[in-house]
Design a protein around this motif. Structure first.
Motif, PDB file in Angstrom:
ATOM      1  N   LEU A   7      22.270   0.900   5.846  1.00 40.82           N
ATOM      2  CA  LEU A   7      23.623   1.213   6.285  1.00 40.82           C
ATOM      3  C   LEU A   7      23.663   1.674   7.737  1.00 40.82           C
ATOM      4  O   LEU A   7      24.372   1.099   8.576  1.00 40.82           O
ATOM      5  CB  LEU A   7      24.229   2.287   5.378  1.00 40.82           C
ATOM      6  N   VAL A   8      22.911   2.725   8.047  1.00 48.09           N
ATOM      7  CA  VAL A   8      23.008   3.353   9.365  1.00 48.09           C
ATOM      8  C   VAL A   8      22.136   2.641  10.394  1.00 48.09           C
ATOM      9  O   VAL A   8      22.600   2.270  11.481  1.00 48.09           O
ATOM     10  CB  VAL A   8      22.629   4.850   9.282  1.00 48.09           C
ATOM     11  N   CYS A   9      20.838   2.449  10.054  1.00 48.15           N
ATOM     12  CA  CYS A   9      19.883   1.932  11.030  1.00 48.15           C
ATOM     13  C   CYS A   9      19.989   0.426  11.233  1.00 48.15           C
ATOM     14  O   CYS A   9      19.320  -0.117  12.120  1.00 48.15           O
ATOM     15  CB  CYS A   9      18.459   2.287  10.614  1.00 48.15           C
ATOM     16  N   THR A  10      20.806  -0.248  10.426  1.00 48.03           N
ATOM     17  CA  THR A  10      20.974  -1.690  10.615  1.00 48.03           C
ATOM     18  C   THR A  10      22.444  -2.046  10.810  1.00 48.03           C
ATOM     19  O   THR A  10      22.842  -2.469  11.891  1.00 48.03           O
ATOM     20  CB  THR A  10      20.390  -2.471   9.421  1.00 48.03           C
ATOM     21  N   ALA A  11      23.268  -1.856   9.762  1.00 43.26           N
ATOM     22  CA  ALA A  11      24.672  -2.277   9.845  1.00 43.26           C
ATOM     23  C   ALA A  11      25.415  -1.544  10.961  1.00 43.26           C
ATOM     24  O   ALA A  11      26.005  -2.164  11.853  1.00 43.26           O
ATOM     25  CB  ALA A  11      25.357  -2.044   8.492  1.00 43.26           C
ATOM     26  N   ILE A  12      25.382  -0.208  10.930  1.00 40.07           N
ATOM     27  CA  ILE A  12      26.099   0.572  11.944  1.00 40.07           C
ATOM     28  C   ILE A  12      25.438   0.413  13.311  1.00 40.07           C
ATOM     29  O   ILE A  12      26.115   0.295  14.341  1.00 40.07           O
ATOM     30  CB  ILE A  12      26.165   2.049  11.533  1.00 40.07           C
ATOM     31  N   ALA A  13      24.101   0.367  13.342  1.00 38.21           N
ATOM     32  CA  ALA A  13      23.384   0.242  14.617  1.00 38.21           C
ATOM     33  C   ALA A  13      23.735  -1.058  15.324  1.00 38.21           C
ATOM     34  O   ALA A  13      24.015  -1.070  16.535  1.00 38.21           O
ATOM     35  CB  ALA A  13      21.884   0.326  14.369  1.00 38.21           C
ATOM     36  N   TYR A  14      23.727  -2.176  14.587  1.00 35.07           N
ATOM     37  CA  TYR A  14      24.042  -3.453  15.214  1.00 35.07           C
ATOM     38  C   TYR A  14      25.522  -3.531  15.600  1.00 35.07           C
ATOM     39  O   TYR A  14      25.870  -4.069  16.659  1.00 35.07           O
ATOM     40  CB  TYR A  14      23.676  -4.613  14.285  1.00 35.07           C
ATOM     41  N   PHE A  15      26.403  -3.003  14.748  1.00 33.72           N
ATOM     42  CA  PHE A  15      27.837  -3.049  15.060  1.00 33.72           C
ATOM     43  C   PHE A  15      28.154  -2.280  16.343  1.00 33.72           C
ATOM     44  O   PHE A  15      28.823  -2.788  17.239  1.00 33.72           O
ATOM     45  CB  PHE A  15      28.659  -2.479  13.902  1.00 33.72           C
ATOM     46  N   THR A  16      27.662  -1.044  16.422  1.00 32.00           N
ATOM     47  CA  THR A  16      27.915  -0.254  17.630  1.00 32.00           C
ATOM     48  C   THR A  16      27.193  -0.859  18.832  1.00 32.00           C
ATOM     49  O   THR A  16      27.681  -0.765  19.965  1.00 32.00           O
ATOM     50  CB  THR A  16      27.478   1.206  17.425  1.00 32.00           C
ATOM     51  N   GLY A  17      26.047  -1.501  18.592  1.00 31.87           N
ATOM     52  CA  GLY A  17      25.336  -2.159  19.685  1.00 31.87           C
ATOM     53  C   GLY A  17      26.136  -3.322  20.256  1.00 31.87           C
ATOM     54  O   GLY A  17      26.224  -3.483  21.484  1.00 31.87           O
ATOM     55  N   ILE A  18      26.713  -4.149  19.386  1.00 37.83           N
ATOM     56  CA  ILE A  18      27.551  -5.259  19.859  1.00 37.83           C
ATOM     57  C   ILE A  18      28.746  -4.720  20.638  1.00 37.83           C
ATOM     58  O   ILE A  18      29.097  -5.223  21.715  1.00 37.83           O
ATOM     59  CB  ILE A  18      28.031  -6.119  18.668  1.00 37.83           C
ATOM     60  N   ALA A  19      29.380  -3.675  20.088  1.00 36.12           N
ATOM     61  CA  ALA A  19      30.536  -3.085  20.767  1.00 36.12           C
ATOM     62  C   ALA A  19      30.145  -2.564  22.148  1.00 36.12           C
ATOM     63  O   ALA A  19      30.906  -2.706  23.115  1.00 36.12           O
ATOM     64  CB  ALA A  19      31.127  -1.965  19.915  1.00 36.12           C
ATOM     65  N   ALA A  20      28.954  -1.977  22.259  1.00 33.56           N
ATOM     66  CA  ALA A  20      28.495  -1.455  23.548  1.00 33.56           C
ATOM     67  C   ALA A  20      28.255  -2.583  24.538  1.00 33.56           C
ATOM     68  O   ALA A  20      28.649  -2.493  25.708  1.00 33.56           O
ATOM     69  CB  ALA A  20      27.216  -0.639  23.359  1.00 33.56           C
ATOM     70  N   VAL A  21      27.602  -3.659  24.092  1.00 37.66           N
ATOM     71  CA  VAL A  21      27.301  -4.776  24.991  1.00 37.66           C
ATOM     72  C   VAL A  21      28.581  -5.396  25.528  1.00 37.66           C
ATOM     73  O   VAL A  21      28.698  -5.704  26.725  1.00 37.66           O
ATOM     74  CB  VAL A  21      26.453  -5.841  24.268  1.00 37.66           C
TER      75      VAL A  21
ATOM     76  N   ASP B 110      27.160 -10.408  23.545  1.00 38.27           N
ATOM     77  CA  ASP B 110      28.225 -10.567  24.533  1.00 38.27           C
ATOM     78  C   ASP B 110      29.054 -11.806  24.263  1.00 38.27           C
ATOM     79  O   ASP B 110      30.132 -11.962  24.834  1.00 38.27           O
ATOM     80  CB  ASP B 110      27.607 -10.652  25.931  1.00 38.27           C
ATOM     81  N   ARG B 111      28.563 -12.691  23.388  1.00 34.85           N
ATOM     82  CA  ARG B 111      29.273 -13.938  23.095  1.00 34.85           C
ATOM     83  C   ARG B 111      30.201 -13.826  21.899  1.00 34.85           C
ATOM     84  O   ARG B 111      30.935 -14.760  21.612  1.00 34.85           O
ATOM     85  CB  ARG B 111      28.268 -15.072  22.841  1.00 34.85           C
ATOM     86  N   THR B 112      30.149 -12.721  21.174  1.00 34.47           N
ATOM     87  CA  THR B 112      31.080 -12.555  20.058  1.00 34.47           C
ATOM     88  C   THR B 112      32.468 -12.334  20.621  1.00 34.47           C
ATOM     89  O   THR B 112      32.642 -11.740  21.678  1.00 34.47           O
ATOM     90  CB  THR B 112      30.692 -11.350  19.183  1.00 34.47           C
ATOM     91  N   GLY B 113      33.460 -12.819  19.933  1.00 32.85           N
ATOM     92  CA  GLY B 113      34.832 -12.692  20.420  1.00 32.85           C
ATOM     93  C   GLY B 113      35.813 -12.535  19.279  1.00 32.85           C
ATOM     94  O   GLY B 113      35.436 -12.170  18.160  1.00 32.85           O
ATOM     95  N   ASP B 114      37.063 -12.819  19.568  1.00 35.44           N
ATOM     96  CA  ASP B 114      38.103 -12.661  18.556  1.00 35.44           C
ATOM     97  C   ASP B 114      37.909 -13.612  17.385  1.00 35.44           C
ATOM     98  O   ASP B 114      38.401 -13.359  16.285  1.00 35.44           O
ATOM     99  CB  ASP B 114      39.482 -12.886  19.189  1.00 35.44           C
ATOM    100  N   ASP B 115      37.219 -14.729  17.622  1.00 40.62           N
ATOM    101  CA  ASP B 115      37.002 -15.689  16.540  1.00 40.62           C
ATOM    102  C   ASP B 115      35.732 -15.399  15.758  1.00 40.62           C
ATOM    103  O   ASP B 115      35.380 -16.143  14.849  1.00 40.62           O
ATOM    104  CB  ASP B 115      36.952 -17.109  17.103  1.00 40.62           C
TER     105      ASP B 115
END
Length: 321
Positions: A232-246, A173-178
């Motif tokens: 690729l899927v279970c780490t990179a994509i999983a974490y990316f979509t997880g951050i986007a969801a949070v 939740d702390r990731t942002g535009d920077d």
């Protein structure tokens, strides 16, 4: 300072479901490697190293993130990525897998406690009820009473994994535009790969296993393809979509929806590996889905843009400037 995230339920749920599917498939795609004799920590290291390698161009492109948000990068690599994996595997060496997984998935409960007691943030009743239901459903799904055995150190290790999982939701939740989410994941996976190096000892890995053909259910799949999918899927994509969801749902609500990951893992194991579900497990899956549904209702709907109101003509003389 990063801008406050904009909450948006439809896109947040879509990302959360994608993240649950990606994370939930990790165990299924790792199973053939484990059955072939690969050490669990080595499989984890391959997963993180694969993500680090695949995302290295993004890390190079966004290298300024290292100077802009160094503590975020370090924390993400230490807690959600390396910490959860290492502590969970250490826990299951001492306590049953079901108990360890149940304790690890207390992470969303810790998120609620952190927000309420430390940040003094109001926690939505729907989010709290959803998480409580999800924890109860998880207990049914894992049938934890079948392997009750208390080991204080094992429980402590599993609670450490839960804290790492809570950090995942809070840090995301702390990731942002920077701090581009993919850049955070790239540097986080690189950090985790380095940290787990002495534990996993990949130099002892039997490389012949990666070239061997393995059975994923009815499908013969080479070991390297399974490792690639994990990275690729279970780490990179999983974490990316997880951050986007949070960022679209908030940490406490995304935590409730994240329990769908366990349901996904069980269902995929049923479909691909033929691991049948008991009636109690099916009931647990239903309770988890109900908890996730209740939790996501706490996200406010997308606000409608205010309607333009006609302005009355102003007959007053303009002020002199």
């Amino acid at each position: 300072m990063s801008a406050a995230p904009v909450r948006h339920r439809p896109s947040g749920l879509a990302f959360a479901l994608a993240s649950a599917l990606a994370f939930g498939g990790a165990g299924v795609f790792a199973r053939p490697l484990l059955d072939a004799g690969m050490d669990p920590l080595q499989v984890t290291w391959l997963r993180l190293a694969g993500a680090a390698l695949l995302l290295s161009p993004i890390a190079v492109r966004h290298r300024r993130v290292l100077t802009r948000r160094p503590l975020l990068i370090l924390a993400y690599g230490v807690f959600p990525m390396a910490g959860v994996q290492a502590l969970y595997f250490a826990a299951i060496a001492r306590i049953p897998v079901g108990i360890a997984l149940l304790i690890e998935f207390l992470g969303p409960v810790l998120v609620l406690l952190w927000l309420r007691t430390v940040r003094r943030t109001r926690v939505s009743p729907a989010a709290a009820i959803g998480v409580i239901l999800a924890v109860a459903g998880l207990g049914l799904l894992l049938e934890v009473w079948a392997g009750m055995r208390l080991d204080v150190i094992g429980v402590a290790l599993a609670l450490g994994a839960a804290a790492g999982q809570a950090a995942y939701f809070l840090l995301s939740d702390r990731t942002g535009d920077d701090a581009d989410p993919l850049a955070v994941i790239a540097f986080g996976s690189i950090t985790a790969t380095v940290l787990l190096l002495p534990l996993a000892r990949p130099w002892n890995l039997d490389r012949g296993l990666l070239a061997a053909s393995m059975d994923l259910g009815p499908l013969p799949v080479p070991g390297w393809a399974l490792a690639l999918w994990l990275g690729l899927v279970c780490t990179a994509i999983a974490y990316f979509t997880g951050i986007a969801a949070v960022r679209r749902l908030s940490p406490q609500i995304a935590g409730g929806v994240a329990y769908l990951e366990v349901v996904t893992a069980i269902v995929l194991a049923w479909v691909l590996l033929g691991e049948a579900l008991t009636p109690v497990q099916i009931a647990g899956a239903v309770v988890i889905v109900a908890g996730a549904f209740i939790a996501q209702t706490a996200v406010p709907g997308t606000p409608e843009p205010p309607a333009a109101t006609p302005t009355e003509p102003d007959d007053r003389p303009a002020a002199l400037t």
